[in-house]
Design an enzyme around this catalytic site. Structure first.
Site: not given
Ligand code: HPA
Length: 291
Positions: A35, A66, A88, A90-91, A118, A221-222, A245, A259
């Site tokens: 990302s 993406h 992903h 989640y998609e 990320a 998540m990847s 983050n 995001h």
């Molecule tokens: N959690 C899950 N996936 C992420 C995060 C997070 O804090 N930051 C970027 N992708």
């Protein structure tokens, strides 16, 4: 519970042969852009670009940030293929679609896969903007049986029970640390364990605390699904997480994962990541030494 392997060997072959027929590039290195890190592909020279929608059998990317393009090109004189946009869980994709491109890379002749993502920082030592070399992973969906290698095993790709204790190549991590030192990036370079969850919701405070206790340094998540398939079919893996983050661990905290913050940190650190990956690739060696 989970659907069987959804592609036949012939379908993987069809896609790889189509790409080989439509580009002169013969990459030994594949890069998957996380990302906000799609800019990595832009530094490739002599590009040949394919939209995922134009490639036979290829899934489509649905996430903001993406692009959904496969970019072939040269980086420091080495032929690479870059995924601008990945798939992903989640998609809503079944896991075998998420990892479809990895076997295509193997059939194209790729030997080294560089995965980027990320991630949220769980370790107290991590700051936003840090770059974590992935030294190991925790596969949470895998604990529940959602692993891309579930289903009949195709021996043409790899063995039934692949080893994962050496998933993230030690030599490449060592090289990356040397490169980072030379570039003056040691301050923000970390090394740790990446934990994958299904998403798309970010973690609760209790979940973050639990993951930290389990030994995870970053959460996302990847990546892990792709790494499993890459290792299964014998490719070397190098992984980087950009800490976009800090995971929220404290009930008094006012901060919230979002995001936009993820994309913004990606933009700010992108040039550093590009320089690091570019220098790493310059120094990579392959079996036949013709990269
Ligand atoms: N959690 C899950 N996936 C992420 C995060 C997070 O804090 N930051 C970027 N992708």
């Amino acid at each position: 519970m989970f659907p069987e392997q959804g592609y036949t060997y012939e379908e993987y072959k069809e896609t790889a042969d189509w790409l080989l027929a439509n580009t002169q590039h013969r990459p030994l290195i594949a890069i998957i852009c996380g990302s906000g890190l799609g800019g990595l592909a832009e530094i490739l020279k002599d590009q040949k670009v394919f939209s995922y929608s134009d490639i036979p059998n290829f899934p489509q990317s649905t996430v903001h940030g993406h692009a959904g393009r496969l970019v072939f090109g040269n980086l420091n004189g080495k032929s690479c293929v870059c995924m601008q946009g990945r798939f992903h869980l989640y998609e809503g994709y079944p896991i075998w679609k998420v990892t479809f491109p990895i076997r295509i890379f193997q059939l194209l002749g790729v030997e080294t896969v560089i995965v980027t993502n990320a991630a949220g920082g769980l370790s107290e030592d991590y700051k936003v903007g840090d770059v974590m070399l992935i030294k190991d992973h925790i596969n949470m969906p895998g604990f529940a049986g959602n692993n891309p290698l579930v289903g009949p095993n195709d021996e043409r790709f790899g063995v039934r029970f692949p080893c994962m204790s050496d998933a993230y190549d030690r030599g490449l991590r060592k090289l990356a640390k040397t490169v980072a030192r030379e570039l003056g990036f040691s301050d923000f370079l970390k090394e740790g364990v990446y934990c994958v969850l299904g998403g798309p919701s970010f973690e609760t405070i209790a979940e973050c605390r639990m993951l930290r206790k389990l030994g995870a340094d970053a959460v996302g998540m990847s990546t892990v699904h792709e790494v499993l398939v890459a290792r299964h079919c014998g490719m070397r893996v190098f992984g980087l997480s950009l800490i976009t983050n800090k995971a929220v661990m404290d009930y008094d905290s006012e901060s919230k994962a979002n995001h936009e913050e993820v994309l913004q940190t990606g933009r700010e650190r992108a040039s550093h990541l590009e320089r690091m990956i570019s220098s790493l690739i310059e120094r990579l060696e392959h079996n036949n030494n013709v990269c």
